[in-house]
Structure formats: C-alpha cells, structure tokens
Design a protein around this motif. Structure first.
Motif, PDB file in Angstrom:
ATOM      1  N   SER A   4      53.214  20.738  32.881  1.00  0.00           N
ATOM      2  CA  SER A   4      52.669  20.716  33.963  1.00  0.00           C
ATOM      3  C   SER A   4      53.876  20.807  34.861  1.00  0.00           C
ATOM      4  O   SER A   4      53.843  21.502  35.941  1.00  0.00           O
ATOM      5  CB  SER A   4      51.897  19.600  34.400  1.00  0.00           C
ATOM      6  OG  SER A   4      50.824  19.327  33.896  1.00  0.00           O
ATOM      7  N   PHE A   5      54.935  20.046  34.378  1.00  0.00           N
ATOM      8  CA  PHE A   5      56.115  20.247  35.296  1.00  0.00           C
ATOM      9  C   PHE A   5      56.595  21.743  35.477  1.00  0.00           C
ATOM     10  O   PHE A   5      57.373  22.375  36.315  1.00  0.00           O
ATOM     11  CB  PHE A   5      57.225  19.320  35.061  1.00  0.00           C
ATOM     12  CG  PHE A   5      58.433  18.803  36.058  1.00  0.00           C
ATOM     13  CD1 PHE A   5      59.399  19.858  35.702  1.00  0.00           C
ATOM     14  CD2 PHE A   5      58.048  18.413  36.920  1.00  0.00           C
ATOM     15  CE1 PHE A   5      60.602  19.743  36.640  1.00  0.00           C
ATOM     16  CE2 PHE A   5      59.084  18.251  37.920  1.00  0.00           C
ATOM     17  CZ  PHE A   5      60.116  18.931  37.751  1.00  0.00           C
ATOM     18  N   VAL A   6      56.619  22.307  34.087  1.00  0.00           N
ATOM     19  CA  VAL A   6      57.211  23.494  33.744  1.00  0.00           C
ATOM     20  C   VAL A   6      56.527  24.505  34.779  1.00  0.00           C
ATOM     21  O   VAL A   6      57.018  25.385  35.473  1.00  0.00           O
ATOM     22  CB  VAL A   6      57.182  24.072  32.331  1.00  0.00           C
ATOM     23  CG1 VAL A   6      57.366  25.506  32.329  1.00  0.00           C
ATOM     24  CG2 VAL A   6      58.282  23.231  31.611  1.00  0.00           C
ATOM     25  N   ALA A   7      55.197  24.261  34.821  1.00  0.00           N
ATOM     26  CA  ALA A   7      54.460  25.313  35.734  1.00  0.00           C
ATOM     27  C   ALA A   7      54.800  25.020  37.192  1.00  0.00           C
ATOM     28  O   ALA A   7      54.498  26.036  37.903  1.00  0.00           O
ATOM     29  CB  ALA A   7      52.819  24.924  35.402  1.00  0.00           C
ATOM     30  N   ALA A 359      63.769  23.140  33.705  1.00  0.00           N
ATOM     31  CA  ALA A 359      64.556  23.738  32.677  1.00  0.00           C
ATOM     32  C   ALA A 359      66.277  23.394  32.985  1.00  0.00           C
ATOM     33  O   ALA A 359      67.022  23.474  32.074  1.00  0.00           O
ATOM     34  CB  ALA A 359      64.774  25.178  32.542  1.00  0.00           C
ATOM     35  N   LYS A 360      66.452  23.056  34.330  1.00  0.00           N
ATOM     36  CA  LYS A 360      68.090  22.869  34.560  1.00  0.00           C
ATOM     37  C   LYS A 360      68.201  21.177  34.163  1.00  0.00           C
ATOM     38  O   LYS A 360      69.361  20.798  34.385  1.00  0.00           O
ATOM     39  CB  LYS A 360      68.077  23.140  36.055  1.00  0.00           C
ATOM     40  CG  LYS A 360      68.262  24.624  36.230  1.00  0.00           C
ATOM     41  CD  LYS A 360      69.175  24.950  37.587  1.00  0.00           C
ATOM     42  CE  LYS A 360      69.515  26.435  37.633  1.00  0.00           C
ATOM     43  NZ  LYS A 360      69.953  26.458  39.013  1.00  0.00           N
ATOM     44  N   LEU A 361      67.109  20.183  34.117  1.00  0.00           N
ATOM     45  CA  LEU A 361      67.351  19.006  33.981  1.00  0.00           C
ATOM     46  C   LEU A 361      68.027  18.618  32.372  1.00  0.00           C
ATOM     47  O   LEU A 361      67.489  19.349  31.554  1.00  0.00           O
ATOM     48  CB  LEU A 361      65.969  18.311  33.998  1.00  0.00           C
ATOM     49  CG  LEU A 361      65.429  18.170  35.469  1.00  0.00           C
ATOM     50  CD1 LEU A 361      64.078  17.771  35.437  1.00  0.00           C
ATOM     51  CD2 LEU A 361      66.218  17.606  36.502  1.00  0.00           C
ATOM     52  N   PRO A 362      68.647  17.797  32.124  1.00  0.00           N
ATOM     53  CA  PRO A 362      69.044  17.332  30.883  1.00  0.00           C
ATOM     54  C   PRO A 362      67.976  16.680  30.147  1.00  0.00           C
ATOM     55  O   PRO A 362      66.893  16.201  30.908  1.00  0.00           O
ATOM     56  CB  PRO A 362      70.094  16.145  31.136  1.00  0.00           C
ATOM     57  CG  PRO A 362      69.957  15.855  32.477  1.00  0.00           C
ATOM     58  CD  PRO A 362      69.474  16.977  33.155  1.00  0.00           C
ATOM     59  N   ALA A 363      67.776  16.587  28.822  1.00  0.00           N
ATOM     60  CA  ALA A 363      66.629  16.246  27.997  1.00  0.00           C
ATOM     61  C   ALA A 363      66.078  14.881  28.464  1.00  0.00           C
ATOM     62  O   ALA A 363      65.089  14.537  28.586  1.00  0.00           O
ATOM     63  CB  ALA A 363      67.038  16.258  26.795  1.00  0.00           C
ATOM     64  N   SER A 364      67.013  13.951  28.931  1.00  0.00           N
ATOM     65  CA  SER A 364      66.896  12.579  29.239  1.00  0.00           C
ATOM     66  C   SER A 364      65.975  12.430  30.366  1.00  0.00           C
ATOM     67  O   SER A 364      64.952  11.778  30.852  1.00  0.00           O
ATOM     68  CB  SER A 364      67.884  11.541  29.268  1.00  0.00           C
ATOM     69  OG  SER A 364      68.749  12.455  30.388  1.00  0.00           O
ATOM     70  N   GLU A 365      66.254  13.375  31.387  1.00  0.00           N
ATOM     71  CA  GLU A 365      65.703  13.317  32.724  1.00  0.00           C
ATOM     72  C   GLU A 365      64.282  14.225  32.643  1.00  0.00           C
ATOM     73  O   GLU A 365      63.265  13.811  33.319  1.00  0.00           O
ATOM     74  CB  GLU A 365      66.294  14.072  33.896  1.00  0.00           C
ATOM     75  CG  GLU A 365      67.879  13.500  33.950  1.00  0.00           C
ATOM     76  CD  GLU A 365      67.428  12.006  34.724  1.00  0.00           C
ATOM     77  OE1 GLU A 365      66.517  11.574  34.907  1.00  0.00           O
ATOM     78  OE2 GLU A 365      68.443  11.293  34.712  1.00  0.00           O
ATOM     79  N   GLN A 366      64.043  15.042  31.688  1.00  0.00           N
ATOM     80  CA  GLN A 366      62.899  15.767  31.446  1.00  0.00           C
ATOM     81  C   GLN A 366      62.099  14.757  30.698  1.00  0.00           C
ATOM     82  O   GLN A 366      60.795  14.790  31.139  1.00  0.00           O
ATOM     83  CB  GLN A 366      63.370  17.049  30.187  1.00  0.00           C
ATOM     84  CG  GLN A 366      64.078  18.199  31.023  1.00  0.00           C
ATOM     85  CD  GLN A 366      63.990  19.290  29.923  1.00  0.00           C
ATOM     86  OE1 GLN A 366      63.937  18.986  28.660  1.00  0.00           O
ATOM     87  NE2 GLN A 366      64.528  20.430  30.541  1.00  0.00           N
TER      88      GLN A 366
END
Length: 409
Positions: A4-7, A359-366
């Motif tokens: 959802s967030f990617v969209a 996509a610009k967020l670090p994995a921890s924030e994703q």
C-alpha cells in the motif's frame, strides 16, 4: 502495508554512485554546513504556525510535534488556529502593504491551492527553501506524484514543503445504508428517493468547495478546460451542468438546501444523529478516528466514487517577512522526518498519507510503515482507487463566487 505504501509513494529513484565526484562531495559538505547554521540560528526562536484548527486530532498531532521540536531543537512551535487559511494570507498581504517587511506575525502556514497561488503571485513567500531541507533531499521523490511540484496547477518551485496527501472519501452507516451511491449522478438519484438525507458543507468551507469541484469534474463534458485558468475559458458553458444539478439537489437536500453544514465535523455529527445518510471528508481516516473517539458507530464505513475522487498534496510555507525563518525551516524539516510522517499516517492519530518515498527509507523505517494498523473504516490505497487531479486553483474562487450568488441566503 508495504504494498500500500509503495502504491501511495510510487517510489522509484536512480541509485547514487558509490564513488561521488569531488564536486558532489563539496556540495554535500556545503549543504551540511548550511543546515548546521540554520539549526544554530533557530535555537530559542518561536515559530507562529498558522494552521486550520477545526479537527482535534490534527491539533493534538501538532502539539505532539511541538513538544518533540522543543525538546530536540530548542524551537518553540505555537499553533494559531484558523477557520479559513485565507485569513492568514490576507494578514501577510496587509503587513506587506503596511511596510512590515520584518518580524511579521506569521512564521509558517499550512496551505495549498489558491492560497499558495495568492502568496506566490504577490511575492509573499520566503524561498526557495524546500530542497535545502535534509529530510526533503533524503526522503522525497518529486517524480512520485505531480502534486508534489504542481500545487493546483501552480509550480511549487521549492517555495513550500510537502506535508501530506489527502483524498475525498464518503462515509455511510452500513446498518442503515448498505449500498451507497457511487457517483455524483447516483447521489442525486438517491437524494430524490430519500428527501432530506443528503447535503454537503457550505462553500467557501474547503470541503464544500471540493464537493463543487468533484461534481463539476463528473458532470461537465469539458474536463480538459479545468486545468486552465477559469478566466481563460467559457466559464458559463463549462459549469452549466453543475448549477442545473445543484438546482435539483437542493430541492431534496437536508433542510431543503436552505441551510448547509459548516464543516466535515458537523457532517459527522449529523451522520451519527441519523439526520443524513452520507458524510464526506478530505481525511481518509476520518471515519476510523471518529469511531475510535466514540463520535460514530462502528458500523460506519468509508468509500469512494467509482470514477475516482479529488486528491491533492498539502504544504507548509514560510512568509517572506517571518522573523523566525530558521525555526520555520527546522519545523518543516521535522515534519518530513520518518518519525513525524509515521505518526501522522497512524489511522487513529491522523491517518494522513505520507509524502515520503518508501524506497528512499531505510529498512528500519520501512518496517514501521509496514506495521501501521489500518483503521476499521479506513480504505487501503488500492481501495481508494483513482485520484482525480485538482482543477487550476483559479476555479476555487470562481466556483465559490458563483455558488454564493445563486444559493447563499
């Protein structure tokens, strides 16, 4: 939630080289030094933030941000609650006319659309500044959504910083209405079959004006003209179907179209009191928030029209005569932090869609975005469907003026 967030963010950026050039490195160092200077200048400043104050959950969020900003940056954020953002714009304009070019009464404004265009056209803005904010440079993808760089048709030109995204949603109580109308035309058909059960906020309240734009977009055969300034096209021809529609709707509307709700919040109350069957909001989590607060029954659900609903990006801008420009930039930068955007997108706090690129967020924030709960009545990004573009900002004033001429008591 990740899908959802990617969209929502449509995150896609070119990978940065692992071997930056000397010029790039120098530019980066200069940017970092410039921001450190801004942080130093901001210490001890008070930022008077003029923002619409009509929703308690939004006011509570701003107070949370104020507490965090004070603790981390020694900047005091004070919200000045507005009923109409144009009041703040007019105040800055009056100060300019009076020659008050320094230490103005407003340091930051929450705005978009015609209010941004008015400030930009009258040289009332400080900037460009948004691309110098570290969190903007790190997390925002300008290519993700046209509304990040075109505010109701007006080029942003880095003169305002994005804060969130919104889309019109409708609310109905499934206990009393299982199959709500899914278009402007169907809404009129429903209103005729159920007199007194349909209404909308009174323009120029922003949601009422948005209802006019939504109806016009669906009714006029000249949609392409809506992207042009209203005074450069045949306004009467383009809007004729809208007024014909409203003439019919008002005859069967709540209180016979003689009185209109003042806000989305009043529509929620009317829905809860079962005076009307359909409410609308520009906050996709509004129904969930109101259910959580006990202001709506848990049988209420959100939906959108089949052909899509109006959506936009809202921004933070700094007046040219602010006496706390450094502090205002610190506030705008914090509002773009993953911490602030994650909290803002939490459905029971605000539910406002983030402007950050996933996509610009670090994995921890994703992972934190992925873990966000979705409110009981909040639509997913997929369920929100097509977002209709805002008409050129000049249409707002033109539609409001014509509406008042025809229908204001």
């Amino acid at each position: 939630m990740r899908k959802s967030f990617v969209a929502a963010s449509i995150a896609a950026t070119l990978a940065l080289s692992s071997l930056p050039t000397l010029a790039t490195s120098t530019q980066t160092n200069a940017s970092q030094q410039s921001w450190q200077n801004t942080l130093q200048q901001a210490k001890g400043q008070t930022v008077y933030f003029n923002a619409w104050g009509g929703a308690d959950n939004i006011n509570d969020y701003i107070q949370w941000a104020a507490d965090r900003i004070k603790a981390e940056y020694d900047v005091t954020l004070k919200q000045v609650k507005l009923t109409d953002t144009s009041d703040a714009v007019n105040r800055v304009l009056a100060e300019k006319a009076a020659g008050k070019n320094n230490n103005g009464s407003i340091d930051l404004i929450w705005l978009n659309g015609e209010n941004f265009r008015a400030m930009k056209d009258n040289n009332l803005l400080f900037g460009p500044f948004s691309q110098s904010l570290p969190n903007y440079m790190t997390y925002v993808d300008e290519n993700a959504r046209q509304s990040l760089t075109q505010d109701f048709g007006t080029p942003v030109d880095d003169m305002e910083s994005p804060w969130g995204m919104a889309q019109v949603i409708f609310m109905h109580d499934t206990a009393t209405l299982s199959n709500p109308p899914k278009s402007i035309v169907e809404l009129l058909t429903y209103a005729k079959a159920h007199p007194g059960r349909v209404t909308y906020p009174e323009p120029p309240q922003f949601l009422g004006s948005t209802f006019l734009k939504q109806a016009l977009y669906e009714l006029t055969p000249y949609r392409k003209a809506l992207s042009q300034p209203a005074d450069t096209v045949d306004f009467n021809k383009i809007t004729a179907p809208l007024w014909a529609y409203l003439d019919q709707l008002h005859q069967v509307a709540w209180r016979n179209g003689q009185t209109f709700p003042s806000s989305s919040e009043e529509m929620v109350r009317l829905l809860d009191d079962q005076e009307i069957d359909i409410a609308l909001s520009f906050d996709i989590s509004s129904a969930s928030v109101q259910i959580d607060k006990g202001n709506l029954p848990d049988t209420v659900r959100s939906y959108v029209f089949t052909g899509g609903t109006i959506g936009n990006t809202h921004f933070l801008a700094i007046p040219y005569n602010s006496g706390a420009k450094a502090g205002a930039q610190v506030v705008a930068n914090f509002m773009l932090s993953p911490e602030a955007q994650i909290k803002k997108q939490t459905p029971t706090i605000w539910g406002d869609l983030s402007v950050l690129s996933y996509a610009k967020l670090p994995a921890s924030e994703q992972a934190k975005f992925d873990a966000l709960p979705r409110g009981i009545a909040t639509l997913s990004i997929e369920e929100l469907g097509q977002t209709l573009p805002e008409p050129h900002s000049s249409w707002v004033g033109a539609l409001e003026a014509e509406w008042r001429k025809r229908y204001a008591q």
